[in-house]
Design a protein around this motif. Structure first.
Motif, PDB file in Angstrom:
ATOM      1  N   THR A   1      47.903  28.263 -37.199  1.00 44.30           N
ATOM      2  CA  THR A   1      48.397  28.995 -38.367  1.00 44.30           C
ATOM      3  C   THR A   1      49.916  29.121 -38.340  1.00 44.30           C
ATOM      4  OG1 THR A   1      46.349  30.268 -38.539  1.00 44.30           O
ATOM      5  CG2 THR A   1      48.285  31.153 -39.661  1.00 44.30           C
ATOM      6  N   SER A   2      50.451  29.589 -37.232  1.00 42.48           N
ATOM      7  CA  SER A   2      51.897  29.798 -37.142  1.00 42.48           C
ATOM      8  C   SER A   2      52.650  28.533 -36.726  1.00 42.48           C
ATOM      9  CB  SER A   2      52.198  30.918 -36.141  1.00 42.48           C
ATOM     10  OG  SER A   2      51.664  30.600 -34.867  1.00 42.48           O
ATOM     11  N   GLN A   3      52.022  27.686 -35.899  1.00 45.66           N
ATOM     12  CA  GLN A   3      52.586  26.420 -35.442  1.00 45.66           C
ATOM     13  C   GLN A   3      54.054  26.511 -34.988  1.00 45.66           C
ATOM     14  OE1 GLN A   3      51.690  22.835 -37.539  1.00 45.66           O
ATOM     15  NE2 GLN A   3      49.713  23.549 -38.249  1.00 45.66           N
ATOM     16  N   PRO A   4      54.354  27.320 -33.999  1.00 48.56           N
ATOM     17  CA  PRO A   4      55.722  27.379 -33.482  1.00 48.56           C
ATOM     18  C   PRO A   4      56.126  26.044 -32.863  1.00 48.56           C
ATOM     19  CG  PRO A   4      54.218  28.494 -32.001  1.00 48.56           C
ATOM     20  CD  PRO A   4      53.431  28.168 -33.227  1.00 48.56           C
ATOM     21  N   THR A   5      57.405  25.720 -32.940  1.00 46.38           N
ATOM     22  CA  THR A   5      57.893  24.396 -32.562  1.00 46.38           C
ATOM     23  C   THR A   5      59.151  24.497 -31.703  1.00 46.38           C
ATOM     24  OG1 THR A   5      57.010  23.466 -34.617  1.00 46.38           O
ATOM     25  CG2 THR A   5      58.706  22.188 -33.482  1.00 46.38           C
ATOM     26  N   GLY A   6      59.210  23.696 -30.652  1.00 47.13           N
ATOM     27  CA  GLY A   6      60.402  23.639 -29.806  1.00 47.13           C
ATOM     28  C   GLY A   6      60.446  24.762 -28.800  1.00 47.13           C
ATOM     29  N   GLY A   7      59.726  24.631 -27.691  1.00 44.86           N
ATOM     30  CA  GLY A   7      59.653  25.723 -26.722  1.00 44.86           C
ATOM     31  C   GLY A   7      60.980  26.077 -26.083  1.00 44.86           C
ATOM     32  N   ALA A   8      61.801  25.063 -25.789  1.00 45.62           N
ATOM     33  CA  ALA A   8      63.099  25.329 -25.163  1.00 45.62           C
ATOM     34  C   ALA A   8      64.247  25.193 -26.155  1.00 45.62           C
ATOM     35  CB  ALA A   8      63.320  24.381 -23.987  1.00 45.62           C
ATOM     36  N   VAL A   9      64.265  24.079 -26.900  1.00 46.57           N
ATOM     37  CA  VAL A   9      65.393  23.795 -27.797  1.00 46.57           C
ATOM     38  C   VAL A   9      64.873  23.330 -29.153  1.00 46.57           C
ATOM     39  CG1 VAL A   9      67.448  22.376 -28.170  1.00 46.57           C
ATOM     40  CG2 VAL A   9      66.859  23.130 -25.851  1.00 46.57           C
ATOM     41  N   TYR A  10      65.429  23.908 -30.213  1.00 45.49           N
ATOM     42  CA  TYR A  10      65.121  23.531 -31.596  1.00 45.49           C
ATOM     43  C   TYR A  10      66.441  23.266 -32.299  1.00 45.49           C
ATOM     44  CZ  TYR A  10      63.316  24.053 -36.427  1.00 45.49           C
ATOM     45  OH  TYR A  10      62.980  23.857 -37.748  1.00 45.49           O
ATOM     46  N   VAL A  11      66.608  22.049 -32.831  1.00 46.05           N
ATOM     47  CA  VAL A  11      67.819  21.693 -33.563  1.00 46.05           C
ATOM     48  C   VAL A  11      67.435  21.016 -34.865  1.00 46.05           C
ATOM     49  CG1 VAL A  11      69.961  20.376 -33.571  1.00 46.05           C
ATOM     50  CG2 VAL A  11      69.149  21.388 -31.436  1.00 46.05           C
ATOM     51  N   ALA A  12      67.953  21.506 -35.985  1.00 46.84           N
ATOM     52  CA  ALA A  12      67.735  20.896 -37.294  1.00 46.84           C
ATOM     53  C   ALA A  12      69.074  20.659 -37.967  1.00 46.84           C
ATOM     54  CB  ALA A  12      66.864  21.793 -38.166  1.00 46.84           C
TER      55      ALA A  12
END
Length: 322
Positions: A168-179
Protein backbone atom coordinates in the motif's frame (compact mmCIF):
# COMPACT_ATOMS: atom_id res chain seq x y z
CA UNK A 1 39.66 33.44 -7.62
CA UNK A 2 40.10 29.72 -8.06
CA UNK A 3 38.76 28.36 -11.34
CA UNK A 4 38.33 24.60 -11.74
CA UNK A 5 35.66 22.10 -12.61
CA UNK A 6 33.23 20.98 -9.98
CA UNK A 7 34.56 17.43 -10.02
CA UNK A 8 38.19 18.55 -9.94
CA UNK A 9 37.31 20.51 -6.84
CA UNK A 10 35.90 17.33 -5.32
CA UNK A 11 39.09 15.40 -5.98
CA UNK A 12 41.42 18.05 -4.61
CA UNK A 13 42.52 17.52 -0.96
CA UNK A 14 40.96 20.07 1.35
CA UNK A 15 42.26 20.96 4.79
CA UNK A 16 40.47 24.09 5.95
CA UNK A 17 42.35 26.38 8.28
CA UNK A 18 41.36 26.61 11.92
CA UNK A 19 40.31 30.20 11.65
CA UNK A 20 37.41 29.13 9.42
CA UNK A 21 36.39 26.16 11.51
CA UNK A 22 33.60 27.83 13.45
CA UNK A 23 32.34 30.30 10.88
CA UNK A 24 28.73 29.72 9.98
CA UNK A 25 28.83 31.91 6.88
CA UNK A 26 30.02 30.16 3.69
CA UNK A 27 33.29 31.17 2.04
CA UNK A 28 32.50 32.16 -1.56
CA UNK A 29 34.74 31.17 -4.44
CA UNK A 30 34.20 30.95 -8.18
CA UNK A 31 33.84 27.45 -9.56
CA UNK A 32 32.83 25.82 -12.84
CA UNK A 33 30.14 23.16 -12.70
CA UNK A 34 30.84 20.93 -15.68
CA UNK A 35 29.54 23.01 -18.58
CA UNK A 36 28.43 26.20 -16.90
CA UNK A 37 30.27 28.67 -14.68
CA UNK A 38 28.47 29.55 -11.45
CA UNK A 39 29.23 31.16 -8.14
CA UNK A 40 29.74 28.29 -5.71
CA UNK A 41 29.60 28.33 -1.94
CA UNK A 42 31.89 26.21 0.22
CA UNK A 43 29.98 25.13 3.32
CA UNK A 44 32.12 23.71 6.10
CA UNK A 45 30.73 21.13 8.53
CA UNK A 46 32.36 21.60 11.92
CA UNK A 47 30.55 19.06 14.10
CA UNK A 48 29.55 15.40 13.83
CA UNK A 49 26.47 16.02 15.96
CA UNK A 50 23.14 16.01 14.12
CA UNK A 51 21.88 19.30 15.51
CA UNK A 52 20.06 22.42 14.37
CA UNK A 53 21.06 25.34 16.59
CA UNK A 54 21.92 28.73 15.12
CA UNK A 55 23.62 29.82 18.32
CA UNK A 56 25.97 26.94 19.09
CA UNK A 57 28.93 28.23 17.05
CA UNK A 58 29.23 25.11 14.87
CA UNK A 59 27.68 23.90 11.62
CA UNK A 60 26.17 20.44 11.31
CA UNK A 61 25.67 18.57 8.04
CA UNK A 62 21.92 19.05 8.36
CA UNK A 63 22.42 22.81 8.74
CA UNK A 64 24.82 22.91 5.77
CA UNK A 65 22.29 21.10 3.57
CA UNK A 66 19.62 23.60 4.59
CA UNK A 67 21.94 26.48 3.68
CA UNK A 68 22.64 24.92 0.29
CA UNK A 69 18.94 24.40 -0.31
CA UNK A 70 18.24 28.09 0.34
CA UNK A 71 20.61 29.48 -2.31
CA UNK A 72 20.47 29.43 -6.10
CA UNK A 73 24.24 29.00 -6.40
CA UNK A 74 26.14 25.72 -6.60
CA UNK A 75 27.29 24.50 -3.21
CA UNK A 76 30.09 22.22 -2.01
CA UNK A 77 29.75 20.78 1.48
CA UNK A 78 33.03 19.75 3.08
CA UNK A 79 34.05 18.46 6.50
CA UNK A 80 36.62 20.03 8.81
CA UNK A 81 39.40 17.51 9.37
CA UNK A 82 39.60 18.44 13.05
CA UNK A 83 36.26 16.72 13.79
CA UNK A 84 37.51 13.30 12.66
CA UNK A 85 38.93 10.63 14.94
CA UNK A 86 42.54 9.46 15.07
CA UNK A 87 42.05 7.23 12.02
CA UNK A 88 40.70 10.14 9.98
CA UNK A 89 37.10 8.94 10.06
CA UNK A 90 33.89 10.39 11.44
CA UNK A 91 30.32 9.14 11.98
CA UNK A 92 27.15 11.20 12.06
CA UNK A 93 24.34 9.36 13.83
CA UNK A 94 21.08 10.81 12.58
CA UNK A 95 18.91 12.18 15.37
CA UNK A 96 15.42 10.70 15.63
CA UNK A 97 14.10 14.20 16.32
CA UNK A 98 14.91 15.18 12.73
CA UNK A 99 14.68 11.91 10.80
CA UNK A 100 16.40 11.55 7.40
CA UNK A 101 18.62 14.20 5.85
CA UNK A 102 16.52 16.01 3.25
CA UNK A 103 17.30 18.25 0.29
CA UNK A 104 14.93 19.89 -2.20
CA UNK A 105 16.71 21.48 -5.14
CA UNK A 106 13.72 23.41 -6.49
CA UNK A 107 15.26 26.81 -5.71
CA UNK A 108 18.87 25.66 -5.43
CA UNK A 109 21.81 25.13 -7.74
CA UNK A 110 23.98 22.03 -7.84
CA UNK A 111 25.07 20.32 -4.64
CA UNK A 112 28.17 18.28 -3.85
CA UNK A 113 28.79 16.62 -0.50
CA UNK A 114 32.39 15.54 -0.15
CA UNK A 115 33.14 13.05 2.57
CA UNK A 116 36.61 12.16 1.29
CA UNK A 117 38.29 14.65 3.57
CA UNK A 118 41.91 13.74 2.81
CA UNK A 119 41.41 13.19 -0.91
CA UNK A 120 42.66 9.60 -0.97
CA UNK A 121 39.63 8.22 -2.83
CA UNK A 122 38.01 6.51 0.18
CA UNK A 123 35.03 7.46 2.31
CA UNK A 124 35.82 9.25 5.56
CA UNK A 125 32.30 10.19 6.67
CA UNK A 126 29.64 7.67 7.72
CA UNK A 127 25.97 8.67 7.84
CA UNK A 128 24.15 6.21 10.08
CA UNK A 129 20.34 6.12 10.32
CA UNK A 130 20.37 3.28 12.90
CA UNK A 131 17.59 1.15 11.41
CA UNK A 132 16.83 -0.48 14.75
CA UNK A 133 14.93 2.71 15.62
CA UNK A 134 12.46 2.36 12.72
CA UNK A 135 8.75 2.46 13.49
CA UNK A 136 5.67 2.78 11.34
CA UNK A 137 5.64 6.50 12.15
CA UNK A 138 9.34 7.14 11.56
CA UNK A 139 11.31 6.61 8.35
CA UNK A 140 14.99 6.07 9.00
CA UNK A 141 16.25 6.52 5.46
CA UNK A 142 19.65 8.22 5.45
CA UNK A 143 19.37 10.75 2.62
CA UNK A 144 16.45 11.99 0.51
CA UNK A 145 16.89 14.47 -2.37
CA UNK A 146 14.30 15.72 -4.87
CA UNK A 147 14.23 18.20 -7.77
CA UNK A 148 17.95 17.69 -8.28
CA UNK A 149 19.65 19.37 -11.23
CA UNK A 150 23.23 18.43 -10.36
CA UNK A 151 24.36 16.36 -7.39
CA UNK A 152 27.59 14.64 -6.40
CA UNK A 153 27.82 12.42 -3.33
CA UNK A 154 31.48 11.57 -2.81
CA UNK A 155 33.36 9.73 -0.08
CA UNK A 156 30.31 8.90 2.04
CA UNK A 157 29.06 5.74 3.75
CA UNK A 158 25.27 5.52 3.92
CA UNK A 159 24.19 2.79 6.30
CA UNK A 160 21.43 1.34 8.45
CA UNK A 161 18.46 2.90 6.69
CA UNK A 162 15.13 1.18 7.18
CA UNK A 163 11.71 2.06 5.74
CA UNK A 164 8.63 0.41 7.18
CA UNK A 165 5.93 -0.30 4.59
CA UNK A 166 3.99 -2.69 2.37
CA UNK A 167 2.25 -2.88 -1.02
CA UNK A 168 0.00 0.00 0.00
CA UNK A 169 2.63 2.53 1.03
CA UNK A 170 5.51 1.09 -1.07
CA UNK A 171 8.41 3.04 0.50
CA UNK A 172 11.44 3.30 -1.78
CA UNK A 173 15.18 3.76 -1.23
CA UNK A 174 16.20 2.43 2.17
CA UNK A 175 19.48 4.34 2.35
CA UNK A 176 19.49 6.90 -0.48
CA UNK A 177 16.68 8.38 -2.61
CA UNK A 178 17.52 10.84 -5.40
CA UNK A 179 15.07 12.25 -7.96
CA UNK A 180 16.10 14.75 -10.63
CA UNK A 181 14.01 17.51 -12.19
CA UNK A 182 13.66 15.47 -15.36
CA UNK A 183 15.69 17.86 -17.51
CA UNK A 184 18.08 16.32 -20.04
CA UNK A 185 21.10 18.08 -18.52
CA UNK A 186 20.48 16.86 -14.96
CA UNK A 187 23.47 14.98 -13.54
CA UNK A 188 23.78 12.62 -10.55
CA UNK A 189 27.15 11.19 -9.48
CA UNK A 190 27.86 8.86 -6.57
CA UNK A 191 31.55 8.12 -6.14
CA UNK A 192 33.99 6.57 -3.66
CA UNK A 193 31.06 5.68 -1.44
CA UNK A 194 29.26 2.78 0.23
CA UNK A 195 25.52 2.12 0.42
CA UNK A 196 25.13 -0.71 2.88
CA UNK A 197 22.99 -2.64 5.36
CA UNK A 198 19.68 -0.93 4.57
CA UNK A 199 16.11 -2.11 3.95
CA UNK A 200 13.00 -0.92 2.13
CA UNK A 201 10.01 -2.25 0.24
CA UNK A 202 11.60 -1.24 -3.09
CA UNK A 203 15.29 -0.37 -3.57
CA UNK A 204 16.72 -1.55 -0.29
CA UNK A 205 19.89 0.49 -0.75
CA UNK A 206 19.71 3.09 -3.54
CA UNK A 207 16.88 4.56 -5.60
CA UNK A 208 17.52 7.05 -8.41
CA UNK A 209 14.77 8.49 -10.61
CA UNK A 210 16.53 10.35 -13.42
CA UNK A 211 14.66 9.71 -16.67
CA UNK A 212 16.36 11.55 -19.51
CA UNK A 213 19.29 12.47 -17.29
CA UNK A 214 22.82 11.19 -16.64
CA UNK A 215 23.70 8.97 -13.66
CA UNK A 216 27.22 7.82 -12.80
CA UNK A 217 28.00 5.34 -10.03
CA UNK A 218 31.77 5.14 -9.69
CA UNK A 219 34.05 3.24 -7.29
CA UNK A 220 31.12 2.57 -5.00
CA UNK A 221 29.99 -0.49 -3.06
CA UNK A 222 26.30 -1.39 -2.73
CA UNK A 223 26.10 -4.30 -0.35
CA UNK A 224 24.05 -6.03 2.33
CA UNK A 225 20.76 -4.32 1.41
CA UNK A 226 17.31 -5.91 1.32
CA UNK A 227 14.04 -5.08 -0.43
CA UNK A 228 10.80 -6.86 0.40
CA UNK A 229 9.65 -6.44 -3.21
CA UNK A 230 12.20 -5.37 -5.86
CA UNK A 231 15.67 -3.92 -6.25
CA UNK A 232 17.53 -5.27 -3.24
CA UNK A 233 20.71 -3.32 -3.90
CA UNK A 234 19.59 -0.54 -6.22
CA UNK A 235 16.72 0.53 -8.46
CA UNK A 236 17.80 3.12 -11.03
CA UNK A 237 15.72 4.71 -13.81
CA UNK A 238 17.38 6.64 -16.63
CA UNK A 239 14.97 6.04 -19.54
CA UNK A 240 16.10 8.12 -22.54
CA UNK A 241 19.19 9.04 -20.57
CA UNK A 242 22.52 7.53 -19.61
CA UNK A 243 23.77 5.35 -16.76
CA UNK A 244 27.44 4.56 -16.16
CA UNK A 245 28.61 2.04 -13.57
CA UNK A 246 32.39 2.12 -13.23
CA UNK A 247 34.56 0.28 -10.71
CA UNK A 248 31.48 -0.52 -8.66
CA UNK A 249 30.62 -3.60 -6.60
CA UNK A 250 27.00 -4.70 -6.12
CA UNK A 251 26.97 -7.76 -3.91
CA UNK A 252 25.15 -9.67 -1.19
CA UNK A 253 21.84 -7.87 -1.67
CA UNK A 254 18.44 -9.57 -1.66
CA UNK A 255 14.86 -9.01 -2.85
CA UNK A 256 11.87 -10.87 -4.21
CA UNK A 257 12.61 -9.44 -7.68
CA UNK A 258 15.92 -7.96 -8.92
CA UNK A 259 18.12 -8.94 -5.98
CA UNK A 260 21.13 -6.89 -7.04
CA UNK A 261 20.25 -4.13 -9.51
CA UNK A 262 17.29 -3.06 -11.59
CA UNK A 263 18.35 -0.58 -14.28
CA UNK A 264 15.71 1.00 -16.48
CA UNK A 265 17.44 2.57 -19.47
CA UNK A 266 14.72 2.34 -22.10
CA UNK A 267 15.90 4.10 -25.27
CA UNK A 268 18.97 5.13 -23.31
CA UNK A 269 22.59 4.12 -22.82
CA UNK A 270 23.79 1.78 -20.08
CA UNK A 271 27.48 0.99 -19.60
CA UNK A 272 29.32 -1.18 -17.09
CA UNK A 273 33.08 -0.88 -16.79
CA UNK A 274 35.14 -2.74 -14.23
CA UNK A 275 31.98 -3.51 -12.29
CA UNK A 276 31.17 -6.64 -10.27
CA UNK A 277 27.63 -7.90 -9.62
CA UNK A 278 27.83 -11.03 -7.50
CA UNK A 279 26.25 -13.10 -4.75
CA UNK A 280 22.88 -11.36 -4.90
CA UNK A 281 19.67 -13.32 -4.39
CA UNK A 282 16.04 -13.16 -5.46
CA UNK A 283 13.37 -15.21 -3.76
CA UNK A 284 11.44 -15.04 -7.04
CA UNK A 285 13.14 -13.82 -10.26
CA UNK A 286 16.27 -11.98 -11.47
CA UNK A 287 18.94 -12.50 -8.83
CA UNK A 288 21.77 -10.32 -10.13
CA UNK A 289 20.89 -7.78 -12.82
CA UNK A 290 17.75 -6.80 -14.69
CA UNK A 291 18.57 -4.32 -17.44
CA UNK A 292 15.89 -2.81 -19.66
CA UNK A 293 17.73 -0.97 -22.41
CA UNK A 294 15.19 -1.75 -25.10
CA UNK A 295 15.62 0.65 -27.98
CA UNK A 296 18.93 1.73 -26.50
CA UNK A 297 22.51 0.56 -26.05
CA UNK A 298 24.06 -1.64 -23.36
CA UNK A 299 27.78 -2.37 -22.99
CA UNK A 300 29.91 -4.39 -20.57
CA UNK A 301 33.69 -3.96 -20.33
CA UNK A 302 35.93 -5.85 -17.88
CA UNK A 303 32.90 -6.58 -15.70
CA UNK A 304 31.59 -9.76 -14.11
CA UNK A 305 28.23 -11.15 -13.04
CA UNK A 306 28.57 -14.30 -10.96
CA UNK A 307 27.27 -16.24 -8.00
CA UNK A 308 23.80 -14.69 -8.16
CA UNK A 309 20.73 -16.84 -7.58
CA UNK A 310 16.97 -16.75 -8.13
CA UNK A 311 14.34 -19.20 -6.96
CA UNK A 312 12.48 -19.18 -10.29
CA UNK A 313 14.54 -17.91 -13.24
CA UNK A 314 17.26 -15.52 -14.43
CA UNK A 315 19.56 -16.01 -11.48
CA UNK A 316 22.42 -14.08 -13.09
CA UNK A 317 21.31 -11.40 -15.53
CA UNK A 318 18.52 -10.47 -17.87
CA UNK A 319 19.38 -7.86 -20.50
CA UNK A 320 16.88 -6.47 -22.99
CA UNK A 321 18.62 -4.19 -25.47
CA UNK A 322 16.75 -5.03 -28.66
Amino acid sequence: MLIMTFLERLRAPKQPSKRHRRRRQPVRVFEQLEVRTLLAANLLVTTLDDVVDAGDGVTSLREAIALAESTSTDDIIQFDGSILDGSGKGTINLATAFNQLMYNGTSAGGLAIQGDVDGDGTADITLDANRTLATAALDTRVFHATNVSAMTLDGLIFREGYLVGDYTSQPTGGAVYVATTGATDDVVTISNSQIIDSTSFTAGGLYVSAAGSSVTIRDTTISGNTAAYRGGGAYVIVDNGRANFTGTVIDNNAASLYGGLYLGAYSGIASFTGTVIDNNTASDNHGGLYLNARGGIASFTDSSISGNTAASYYGGAYVDAT
